[in-house]
Each structure stands twice: as C-alpha cells, then as structure tokens.
Write a protein that holds these residues in place. Sequence first.
Motif, PDB file in Angstrom:
ATOM      1  N   GLU A 173      16.085   1.181 -35.510  1.00  9.24           N
ATOM      2  CA  GLU A 173      15.481   1.538 -34.205  1.00  9.24           C
ATOM      3  C   GLU A 173      16.284   2.605 -33.469  1.00  9.24           C
ATOM      4  O   GLU A 173      16.691   2.425 -32.324  1.00  9.24           O
ATOM      5  CB  GLU A 173      15.260   0.292 -33.335  1.00  9.24           C
ATOM      6  CG  GLU A 173      14.281  -0.663 -33.991  1.00  9.24           C
ATOM      7  CD  GLU A 173      13.930  -1.881 -33.148  1.00  9.24           C
ATOM      8  OE1 GLU A 173      14.008  -1.799 -31.919  1.00  9.24           O
ATOM      9  OE2 GLU A 173      13.566  -2.909 -33.753  1.00  9.24           O
ATOM     10  N   ILE A 174      16.498   3.715 -34.161  1.00  6.65           N
ATOM     11  CA  ILE A 174      17.202   4.854 -33.558  1.00  6.65           C
ATOM     12  C   ILE A 174      16.160   5.915 -33.213  1.00  6.65           C
ATOM     13  O   ILE A 174      15.342   6.281 -34.061  1.00  6.65           O
ATOM     14  CB  ILE A 174      18.202   5.472 -34.556  1.00  6.65           C
ATOM     15  CG1 ILE A 174      19.176   4.405 -35.051  1.00  6.65           C
ATOM     16  CG2 ILE A 174      18.943   6.654 -33.940  1.00  6.65           C
ATOM     17  CD1 ILE A 174      19.968   4.830 -36.272  1.00  6.65           C
ATOM     18  N   SER A 175      16.212   6.404 -31.963  1.00  7.99           N
ATOM     19  CA  SER A 175      15.282   7.482 -31.623  1.00  7.99           C
ATOM     20  C   SER A 175      16.024   8.766 -31.260  1.00  7.99           C
ATOM     21  O   SER A 175      15.432   9.841 -31.220  1.00  7.99           O
ATOM     22  CB  SER A 175      14.373   7.064 -30.462  1.00  7.99           C
ATOM     23  OG  SER A 175      15.165   6.613 -29.401  1.00  7.99           O
ATOM     24  N   GLU A 176      17.341   8.671 -31.019  1.00 13.28           N
ATOM     25  CA  GLU A 176      18.081   9.861 -30.574  1.00 13.28           C
ATOM     26  C   GLU A 176      18.469  10.733 -31.766  1.00 13.28           C
ATOM     27  O   GLU A 176      19.114  10.262 -32.710  1.00 13.28           O
ATOM     28  CB  GLU A 176      19.387   9.501 -29.840  1.00 13.28           C
ATOM     29  CG  GLU A 176      19.293   8.425 -28.801  1.00 13.28           C
ATOM     30  CD  GLU A 176      19.573   7.044 -29.403  1.00 13.28           C
ATOM     31  OE1 GLU A 176      18.806   6.639 -30.304  1.00 13.28           O
ATOM     32  OE2 GLU A 176      20.529   6.406 -28.973  1.00 13.28           O
ATOM     33  N   ALA A 177      18.149  12.026 -31.654  1.00 12.24           N
ATOM     34  CA  ALA A 177      18.508  12.975 -32.702  1.00 12.24           C
ATOM     35  C   ALA A 177      20.029  13.046 -32.848  1.00 12.24           C
ATOM     36  O   ALA A 177      20.562  13.229 -33.948  1.00 12.24           O
ATOM     37  CB  ALA A 177      17.947  14.350 -32.363  1.00 12.24           C
ATOM     38  N   SER A 178      20.734  12.864 -31.712  1.00  6.98           N
ATOM     39  CA  SER A 178      22.193  13.051 -31.735  1.00  6.98           C
ATOM     40  C   SER A 178      22.881  12.128 -32.750  1.00  6.98           C
ATOM     41  O   SER A 178      23.896  12.502 -33.334  1.00  6.98           O
ATOM     42  CB  SER A 178      22.764  12.812 -30.334  1.00  6.98           C
ATOM     43  OG  SER A 178      22.443  11.504 -29.921  1.00  6.98           O
ATOM     44  N   VAL A 179      22.323  10.935 -32.967  1.00  9.89           N
ATOM     45  CA  VAL A 179      22.946  10.000 -33.913  1.00  9.89           C
ATOM     46  C   VAL A 179      22.897  10.591 -35.330  1.00  9.89           C
ATOM     47  O   VAL A 179      23.888  10.577 -36.065  1.00  9.89           O
ATOM     48  CB  VAL A 179      22.207   8.637 -33.885  1.00  9.89           C
ATOM     49  CG1 VAL A 179      22.682   7.739 -35.010  1.00  9.89           C
ATOM     50  CG2 VAL A 179      22.391   7.971 -32.530  1.00  9.89           C
ATOM     51  N   PHE A 180      21.736  11.134 -35.691  1.00  9.98           N
ATOM     52  CA  PHE A 180      21.603  11.717 -37.028  1.00  9.98           C
ATOM     53  C   PHE A 180      22.478  12.971 -37.150  1.00  9.98           C
ATOM     54  O   PHE A 180      23.099  13.214 -38.180  1.00  9.98           O
ATOM     55  CB  PHE A 180      20.134  12.053 -37.325  1.00  9.98           C
ATOM     56  CG  PHE A 180      19.299  10.821 -37.573  1.00  9.98           C
ATOM     57  CD1 PHE A 180      19.243  10.249 -38.841  1.00  9.98           C
ATOM     58  CD2 PHE A 180      18.596  10.206 -36.545  1.00  9.98           C
ATOM     59  CE1 PHE A 180      18.496   9.096 -39.083  1.00  9.98           C
ATOM     60  CE2 PHE A 180      17.848   9.054 -36.776  1.00  9.98           C
ATOM     61  CZ  PHE A 180      17.794   8.491 -38.044  1.00  9.98           C
ATOM     62  N   VAL A 181      22.529  13.758 -36.060  1.00 10.08           N
ATOM     63  CA  VAL A 181      23.289  15.011 -36.109  1.00 10.08           C
ATOM     64  C   VAL A 181      24.784  14.708 -36.300  1.00 10.08           C
ATOM     65  O   VAL A 181      25.450  15.331 -37.136  1.00 10.08           O
ATOM     66  CB  VAL A 181      23.040  15.847 -34.831  1.00 10.08           C
ATOM     67  CG1 VAL A 181      23.938  17.073 -34.795  1.00 10.08           C
ATOM     68  CG2 VAL A 181      21.569  16.261 -34.769  1.00 10.08           C
ATOM     69  N   ARG A 182      25.294  13.726 -35.544  1.00  9.18           N
ATOM     70  CA  ARG A 182      26.710  13.375 -35.709  1.00  9.18           C
ATOM     71  C   ARG A 182      26.982  12.874 -37.119  1.00  9.18           C
ATOM     72  O   ARG A 182      27.994  13.197 -37.735  1.00  9.18           O
ATOM     73  CB  ARG A 182      27.124  12.304 -34.695  1.00  9.18           C
ATOM     74  CG  ARG A 182      27.639  12.926 -33.411  1.00  9.18           C
ATOM     75  CD  ARG A 182      27.595  11.970 -32.246  1.00  9.18           C
ATOM     76  NE  ARG A 182      28.425  10.792 -32.423  1.00  9.18           N
ATOM     77  CZ  ARG A 182      28.142   9.596 -31.895  1.00  9.18           C
ATOM     78  NH1 ARG A 182      27.046   9.419 -31.188  1.00  9.18           N
ATOM     79  NH2 ARG A 182      28.949   8.578 -32.067  1.00  9.18           N
ATOM     80  N   GLY A 183      26.055  12.082 -37.645  1.00  8.72           N
ATOM     81  CA  GLY A 183      26.200  11.558 -39.002  1.00  8.72           C
ATOM     82  C   GLY A 183      26.231  12.672 -40.035  1.00  8.72           C
ATOM     83  O   GLY A 183      27.076  12.690 -40.933  1.00  8.72           O
ATOM     84  N   VAL A 184      25.329  13.625 -39.880  1.00  2.41           N
ATOM     85  CA  VAL A 184      25.262  14.735 -40.841  1.00  2.41           C
ATOM     86  C   VAL A 184      26.539  15.558 -40.786  1.00  2.41           C
ATOM     87  O   VAL A 184      27.117  15.899 -41.829  1.00  2.41           O
ATOM     88  CB  VAL A 184      24.068  15.667 -40.520  1.00  2.41           C
ATOM     89  CG1 VAL A 184      24.125  16.928 -41.353  1.00  2.41           C
ATOM     90  CG2 VAL A 184      22.771  14.953 -40.764  1.00  2.41           C
ATOM     91  N   GLU A 185      26.988  15.841 -39.572  1.00  2.00           N
ATOM     92  CA  GLU A 185      28.196  16.667 -39.441  1.00  2.00           C
ATOM     93  C   GLU A 185      29.364  16.008 -40.153  1.00  2.00           C
ATOM     94  O   GLU A 185      30.118  16.648 -40.891  1.00  2.00           O
ATOM     95  CB  GLU A 185      28.532  16.874 -37.952  1.00  2.00           C
ATOM     96  CG  GLU A 185      27.617  17.911 -37.311  1.00  2.00           C
ATOM     97  CD  GLU A 185      27.724  17.949 -35.788  1.00  2.00           C
ATOM     98  OE1 GLU A 185      28.450  17.099 -35.219  1.00  2.00           O
ATOM     99  OE2 GLU A 185      27.068  18.829 -35.183  1.00  2.00           O
ATOM    100  N   LEU A 186      29.446  14.702 -39.927  1.00  2.00           N
ATOM    101  CA  LEU A 186      30.556  13.965 -40.525  1.00  2.00           C
ATOM    102  C   LEU A 186      30.469  13.961 -42.056  1.00  2.00           C
ATOM    103  O   LEU A 186      31.454  14.213 -42.749  1.00  2.00           O
ATOM    104  CB  LEU A 186      30.458  12.547 -39.967  1.00  2.00           C
ATOM    105  CG  LEU A 186      31.593  11.604 -40.141  1.00  2.00           C
ATOM    106  CD1 LEU A 186      31.737  10.805 -38.850  1.00  2.00           C
ATOM    107  CD2 LEU A 186      31.282  10.664 -41.271  1.00  2.00           C
TER     108      LEU A 186
END
Length: 401
Positions: A188-201
């Motif tokens: 239940e994640i809707s924020e793009a920022s969570v995916f973006v931080r994950g990808v960067e990492l």
Amino acid sequence: MSVSREELIRAAATFGTPLYVYHAESITGQYHKLADAFAALDARFFYAAKALTNLSILKHIRSIGCSIDCSSINEVKLALHAGFAPDQILYTSNSVAFSEIQEAVTLGVSVTIDSLSNLEKFAIAYGGHYPVGVRIRPNIMAGGNTKISTGHAGSKFGIPIERVESLQQLVTTYGMQLRTLHIHTGSEISEASVFVRGVELLLELANIFPTVSVIDLGGGFKVPYRPNEKETDLVAIAQPVAKAFADFTHKTGRQLQVWFEPGKYLVAQAGYLLTTVTVIKPTDTICFVGVNSGLNHLIRPMFYEAYHNISNLTNSEGALHCYQVTGNICETDDFALAREIPEVREGDLLAFHNAGAYGFEMASSYNARVRPAEVLCINGQQQIIRRRESFDDLLTLQIMM
Ligand code: LLP
C-alpha cells in the motif's frame, strides 16, 4: 463495481454464500495499466501469488503474459501446475531452510535470497553456476501500516544495507553470479518518493556488482480501499524511475531490466466477498449486523484494521443507517464500525469490496467453519473455481485415536 450488482446477486443465488467472486477482466485491466505506465523501461511483472493462489486465477494471469513471484516452494509448485515455465517464476525466500532453496534450484526457477547465512550456503553449493538475487533491507519506512512495512531498520526482511561489505566479500570469494538486487519496502505505497529512493540505492549498489542485470523493486502499489481514496499515480512513479535507469545507462553503458512484484494491484479490486445477513441486533448505542462469515474468511479488518467498502446488494437504494457489521466467529469479529450502509434487513446480501487480495488466501476453518467457494467471472460467464468446503473436509486430515 467491476462485477455488476445484478451479477453478484446472480452468483450468490447460484452458488450460495459466503462466496468469493473474482472478475478476470479487472485483473487484465490492472496488468495493462502497469505495463503501459512502465513501457519506457525494460520491465517485467511477476504477480505476487501470495495475494491469491487459486489455480484458475494463476492460469488467467499467465494467459495475459504476466510472470509470477512465489514466497514458498509450494507456491512455486502451484505456479508450475498452472502452466508457468520455470523462467517465468521467481522464488523470493525468507527465513527458509536451505533445502527449500535447493528445491527451487532443482526446479530451475529464479531465486532471491534474503540472508547472508543462506547466501553463503548457496555460494558453497553452487559457486558461480546458478544466477542468484539478493533482497536488500534498505532501511526505508513505507507502507500502509506497521504490519505490512517490510523495508525499515527493524524489519526481518532482507540483508541489511549496512552489511553490504560482507555481501561483497561472499560474492567475490565464490565468484557468484549475482544477477538481481531486490527490495520490497511494504504494501500500500502510493508515494513515488519511496520507489525513487529505492532505485537510487539499488543503482548505487549495482555499481559495486558488475554482474547485476536486474533491479527488482518488489510490489506494494496501493489501490484505493476507501470511497474517497485516489488511485496511485503510476506515471508519477514510472517517470523518475525511468530517468534514474536512463541516467545509469548513460553513465555506465549498462542496460538493466526492472522487475516488479504486484499482488494487491492486480487482484484486490477484482474480488468480492458475498455474505448474507443473519441477525440484526439493535442496542441502545449500536445496531449490530451479523453476517454468515467472519474473520476466518476475511481477516484484514481485524488484523490490520483494514477498511473494506460494503454494499447492500439487495437494498442498494435504501436510506442510510449506521451499523457495526460483525461476523459469526466466537471472538470480537468486526468487519466495520459505525459504517453507513443502505438500510440492512435480515436476508440481505452484503458485498465486501477489494477482497481479492489476501482475502480467501488468509482464510481458515477457525471455529470449524468451512471456507467459502470461489467463482470467477470471465467472458460474461460465472465459473466455479473452488468448491465450498464441507464438514467432511474438516475430518479428512484428522486421525482419531
Ligand atoms: N513482493 C514481496 C517480496 C512481498 O513480500 C509482497 C507482499 C509483495 C511482493 C506483494 O505486495 P503487494 O503488491 O500485494 O502489496 N496480507 C497483507 C499484505 C502482506 C504483504 C506481504 N508481502 C494485507 O492483507 O494487507
């Protein structure tokens, strides 16, 4: 509603209640929304089977071109049974005996490992002969509630990011074919920022591991449960993710594939739990509505305080009243508190929406109550895809002394 009120009433009349009803075309529609949103990437989608493992659902998902993510060896076997080829199957293990991972290798499926302990056993057994993925715990807090958050610093899942040096040492020492870097931070994640931080990492990590060709961002795309909730903006997630991958390719010349493991996004909205009202119990403060189901059939409200929309199928135009909808299990067993629903009478049919994901799949026979039948609406037909359990089923596995 993805299945009309009339269709749901017809299913209840034909197959009885409690009943799970799913809509194949809704699953297909959700799959295409994902595939379209991420079209700029070399993306693959693996349905998180743990949401709903009925074989007919798995077959439908295979038929639309989606691959499958399994969280146990038996889910892998169900996937094979439903016709998925080993190269369409991903097995994401956690806290398993190494023998289960060996079985997955024998079956030829992709394997993701979530501890250094099992990774070392894997290295000793297979060296660089079998590609492997690792689940990283990125220490990111995300997801709808703490029970379904899996990427934070207190989570059991994955190899903690602070242990990357040990990971590197293992990979180098044994010449491992580290193919995939994986995270799944929650549901239940809707924020793009969570995916973006994950990808960067993960892309930073990919710099350290030259054999990596896949970044697996897990599942977790939120679907609306409450009537006023918005759909997740997939394009807002896809755009920055695609940019991060393009930048990586530009800098390194490496083209990476991205994998996703959607569960709820594919099947939640496609499913309904249909129940019949057995008892209306007005009190001075609360009017209870009792139905012929309970937390044994849909545990999400009691376990996660999850909200499921409820329709009164047989009095949809009735005046709104406030109810506490409860089950028949011998425990506090609420589906909804202080919920406004068109006037409910004994015998009415209530539909619980968004019940496709983790509904039937988490059901049990607690209180010796049997699990419901399951029906799939496909091409305008209603097909029974699992019969209702019977009292005999409760006896089958028991051995009386
Ligand atoms: N990939 C991995 C590694 C996972 O652990 C999960 C879910 C998924 C994918 C799929 O997540 P989804 O897209 O469905 O959010 N029973 C809970 C949800 C537990 C999710 C566990 N892992 C519920 O009913 O809310």
